[in-house]
Design a protein around this motif. Structure first.
Motif, PDB file in Angstrom:
ATOM      1  N   ARG A  80     -20.192 -17.206   5.331  1.00  0.00           N
ATOM      2  CA  ARG A  80     -21.507 -16.572   5.546  1.00  0.00           C
ATOM      3  C   ARG A  80     -22.222 -16.357   4.220  1.00  0.00           C
ATOM      4  NH1 ARG A  80     -19.777 -12.140   7.616  1.00  0.00           N
ATOM      5  NH2 ARG A  80     -20.102 -12.906   9.723  1.00  0.00           N
TER       6      ARG A  80
ATOM      7  N   ASP B 193     -35.883 -15.534   9.009  1.00  0.00           N
ATOM      8  CA  ASP B 193     -35.167 -15.977  10.218  1.00  0.00           C
ATOM      9  C   ASP B 193     -34.182 -17.090   9.869  1.00  0.00           C
ATOM     10  OD1 ASP B 193     -36.718 -14.213  11.629  1.00  0.00           O
ATOM     11  OD2 ASP B 193     -38.229 -15.719  12.164  1.00  0.00           O
TER      12      ASP B 193
ATOM     13  N   LYS C 181     -28.076  -7.896   4.861  1.00  0.00           N
ATOM     14  CA  LYS C 181     -27.498  -8.575   6.021  1.00  0.00           C
ATOM     15  C   LYS C 181     -26.047  -8.991   5.752  1.00  0.00           C
ATOM     16  CE  LYS C 181     -31.265  -8.063   8.203  1.00  0.00           C
ATOM     17  NZ  LYS C 181     -31.311  -6.916   9.146  1.00  0.00           N
TER      18      LYS C 181
ATOM     19  N   GLY D 101     -17.011  -9.098  11.282  1.00  0.00           N
ATOM     20  CA  GLY D 101     -17.742  -9.999  10.387  1.00  0.00           C
ATOM     21  C   GLY D 101     -16.889 -10.555   9.273  1.00  0.00           C
TER      22      GLY D 101
ATOM     23  N   ILE E 123     -31.094 -15.755   8.297  1.00  0.00           N
ATOM     24  CA  ILE E 123     -30.219 -15.191   9.327  1.00  0.00           C
ATOM     25  C   ILE E 123     -29.499 -16.322  10.077  1.00  0.00           C
ATOM     26  CG2 ILE E 123     -30.172 -13.909  11.527  1.00  0.00           C
ATOM     27  CD1 ILE E 123     -30.528 -12.082   9.133  1.00  0.00           C
ATOM     28  N   GLN E 124     -30.267 -17.363  10.406  1.00  0.00           N
ATOM     29  CA  GLN E 124     -29.669 -18.500  11.124  1.00  0.00           C
ATOM     30  C   GLN E 124     -28.552 -19.157  10.326  1.00  0.00           C
ATOM     31  OE1 GLN E 124     -33.098 -20.911  11.959  1.00  0.00           O
ATOM     32  NE2 GLN E 124     -33.812 -19.542  13.585  1.00  0.00           N
TER      33      GLN E 124
ATOM     34  N   MET F  27     -22.476  -7.287   7.625  1.00  0.00           N
ATOM     35  CA  MET F  27     -21.471  -8.056   8.371  1.00  0.00           C
ATOM     36  C   MET F  27     -20.147  -8.152   7.631  1.00  0.00           C
ATOM     37  SD  MET F  27     -23.286 -10.447  10.762  1.00  0.00           S
ATOM     38  CE  MET F  27     -24.714  -9.827  11.604  1.00  0.00           C
TER      39      MET F  27
ATOM     40  N   ARG G 250     -18.100 -14.686  20.533  1.00  0.00           N
ATOM     41  CA  ARG G 250     -18.743 -13.721  21.439  1.00  0.00           C
ATOM     42  C   ARG G 250     -17.968 -12.410  21.352  1.00  0.00           C
ATOM     43  NH1 ARG G 250     -21.949 -14.987  25.742  1.00  0.00           N
ATOM     44  NH2 ARG G 250     -20.821 -13.490  27.010  1.00  0.00           N
TER      45      ARG G 250
ATOM     46  N   GLY H 110     -26.168 -15.057   9.295  1.00  0.00           N
ATOM     47  CA  GLY H 110     -26.296 -13.621   9.580  1.00  0.00           C
ATOM     48  C   GLY H 110     -25.911 -13.276  11.005  1.00  0.00           C
ATOM     49  N   PHE H 111     -24.734 -13.730  11.393  1.00  0.00           N
ATOM     50  CA  PHE H 111     -24.290 -13.496  12.776  1.00  0.00           C
ATOM     51  C   PHE H 111     -22.770 -13.600  12.826  1.00  0.00           C
ATOM     52  CE2 PHE H 111     -25.445 -17.900  12.031  1.00  0.00           C
ATOM     53  CZ  PHE H 111     -24.233 -18.531  12.271  1.00  0.00           C
TER      54      PHE H 111
ATOM     55  N   THR I 176     -19.883 -15.580  14.914  1.00  0.00           N
ATOM     56  CA  THR I 176     -19.851 -16.765  15.777  1.00  0.00           C
ATOM     57  C   THR I 176     -19.230 -16.486  17.145  1.00  0.00           C
ATOM     58  OG1 THR I 176     -19.587 -18.053  13.773  1.00  0.00           O
ATOM     59  CG2 THR I 176     -19.196 -19.197  15.843  1.00  0.00           C
TER      60      THR I 176
END
Lengths: 267, 252
Positions: free
Chosen positions: B197, B120, B180, B190, B123-124, B184, B132, B127-128, B130
């Protein structure tokens, strides 16, 4: 230093070393040509090549070995620490023996490198080595690397030949994983090239094993059987009748008529 | 069918656990986890503490189950999670050793349950995306070649079970992190944060105490989603690019 940077160091130093061994093998295989070929080659490396180039190569190789070994030790320590409690039952699904025994094959080769340098570079293991002399076409004295190789691998030192051959098997095993793995570590591999590079790495390892091991094997065959792959007889007779002081000059068969010296040697 | 189990029992984090033997009478049609349910019913009936193990969807997509069976994460079948492993795979009278994932980064919480919070936190770290992205846009706004979309989708199929770490002789989390990152970094949404990242996720992965990747390939062998070593090569490549750009002071 991040884990990936350590892998880059392993890959790049590994690339340097695995490319070097191939060139080294080609150089060595000149032993199957008339004796003057490898002697002239040795003379070229030591005396005709600018010393900066020779020492540049030596320094690069030393740096590659030091980085490769030092990083491997670090990786090994970190990897052991990453699993403080091991499994009660261990099983392997796809990892090859070559991959699993990288550290082991690496340690054999490290011991080999130390011995090999003392053996043929420093020449401190046999007093005879520094005394083997030969003449080039211009009548100049130079070291007889051909005789050194023959005497070093003669049946009297069968255990040295055995150690060389075992080390070359380790090299083949090490490179059958390493040569493909270095491309993965540098991100220069995909699913298609994984299979191709794995096949190439195995082939590369086998070629090196056969190429290097053929020399001690050929010395033993020539000495013990009628098949004269190399001129063992004059070398070994020269050592036998050596007076422990003067240079050992070997009279190779029909040398002047059959081996035109490659490259004119001047001082 | 009768199965001899040797199950890792450990009261809590930090305790030294041990393997405990049990005999279970089960059916060939039951899944591995159902067999453990039967064992637990027996234990509860006898007033003993039941065996703790992680599970959720039981249909092979959640990534919760995390058992090493006879030394192989998720058991002997390829591309299968433990919940999809059935007892018909084994023979009557077989002895099965069941252990939790073993890694410094995955401490055992109790019995067969490990804390996979390290994943986790990776990912934090990056793995996202930013910005929206809102609700699904019209499909042709971002033209993505089909092979690239497939590649990203294959990487995205990682369920984060941790079998790669469990199988790796070095406890490396490279397959997970690489899946991951590759997912992305391959897609237009991504790509904007690609370098940032990649650096952040690798740094986090190292800080969590996972081992280093030495290209054994065991992770690929046990991955229930058949994620390929390809993604690790991409991570190695993307990281080298990002690190070089950072070194040169380029905007990343």
């Amino acid at each position: 230093m991040s884990s990936l940077v350590k892998k880059y160091i392993m890959a790049i130093s590994g690339f340097v070393l695995s490319a070097f061994v191939f060139v080294h093998m080609i150089g060595n295989l000149q032993v199957f040509m008339p004796p003057s070929a490898i002697n002239d080659y040795a003379y070229f490396l030591h005396h005709m090549l600018p010393w900066e180039v020779l020492w540049g190569f030596r320094f690069t190789l030393l740096a590659a070995v030091v980085l490769h070994v030092w990083t491997a030790i670090q990786l090994k320590i970190e990897n052991a620490a990453a699993r403080p409690q091991s499994y009660q039952v261990n099983a392997s699904v796809v990892a090859t023996p070559a991959a699993r025994y990288m550290a082991f094959s690496g340690m054999i080769m490290l011991a080999f490198i130390v011995f090999h340098i003392l053996h043929y570079t420093v020449r401190s293991t046999h007093p005879e080595f520094k005394m083997f002399m030969t003449m080039n076409d211009d009548g100049e004295k130079m070291f007889d690397a051909y005789a050194m190789m023959i005497y070093g691998f003669s049946s009297e030192f069968w255990y040295v030949s055995a150690f060389y051959i075992i080390s070359m098997a380790s090299l083949a095993l090490h490179l059958s994983h390493g040569v493909s793995s270095m491309f993965q570590s540098l991100g220069l591999r995909n699913e298609l090239w994984r299979y191709r590079l794995n096949a190439f790495a195995a082939f590369y390892g086998i070629v090196l094993f056969i190429g290097f091991s053929s020399i001690p094997a050929a010395v033993l065959i020539s000495e013990k059987t009628g098949v004269q792959l190399l001129q063992t007889k004059p070398v070994l007779e020269g050592v036998k009748s050596w007076d422990k002081k003067s240079p050992i000059i070997t009279n190779y068969e029909n040398c002047l008529s059959c081996c035109p010296s490659s490259g004119k040697v001047t001082k | 069918m009768n199965i001899h189990l040797k199950v890792w029992r450990q009261k809590q984090k930090g305790d030294s656990g041990k393997l405990v033997s049990y005999d279970v009478e089960t059916d060939e049609g039951s899944s591995f986890l159902e067999m453990l349910d039967i064992l637990n019913e027996q234990l509860v009936a006898k007033g003993e503490d039941s065996v703790s193990f992680d599970h959720d969807c039981r249909e092979g997509i959640c990534g919760m189950c995390s058992l090493s069976i006879n030394g192989i994460p998720h058991g002997p079948d390829g591309a299968t999670t433990v919940c999809q492993l059935h007892m018909r795979r084994f023979k009557d009278g077989d002895t099965l050793v069941v252990e939790p994932w073993r890694s410094r980064a995955f401490p055992v919480v109790k019995d067969l349950v490990v804390d996979r919070g390290a994943f986790d936190r990776i990912i934090q770290a990056g793995g996202f995306i930013t910005s929206r992205t809102g609700s699904a846009v019209e499909a042709n706004v971002h033209p993505i070649p089909k092979p690239i979309a497939d590649y990203a989708m294959d990487a995205a199929s990682c369920i984060g079970c941790g079998a790669c770490v469990a199988a790796c002789p070095n406890s490396s989390a490279m397959l997970f992190t690489a899946a991951k990152v590759s997912h992305m970094n391959s897609l237009p949404q991504g790509k904007a944060e690609k370098d940032k990242r990649t650096l952040a996720m690798v740094d986090r992965m190292d800080a969590e105490g996972f081992g280093n990747c030495t290209n054994y390939g065991e992770c690929q062998g046990v991955c229930p989603k058949e994620i390929k070593l390809d993604v690790i090569a991409q991570l190695n490549r993307d990281y080298a690019v990002a690190k070089t750009k950072k070194f040169l002071g380029a905007a990343i």
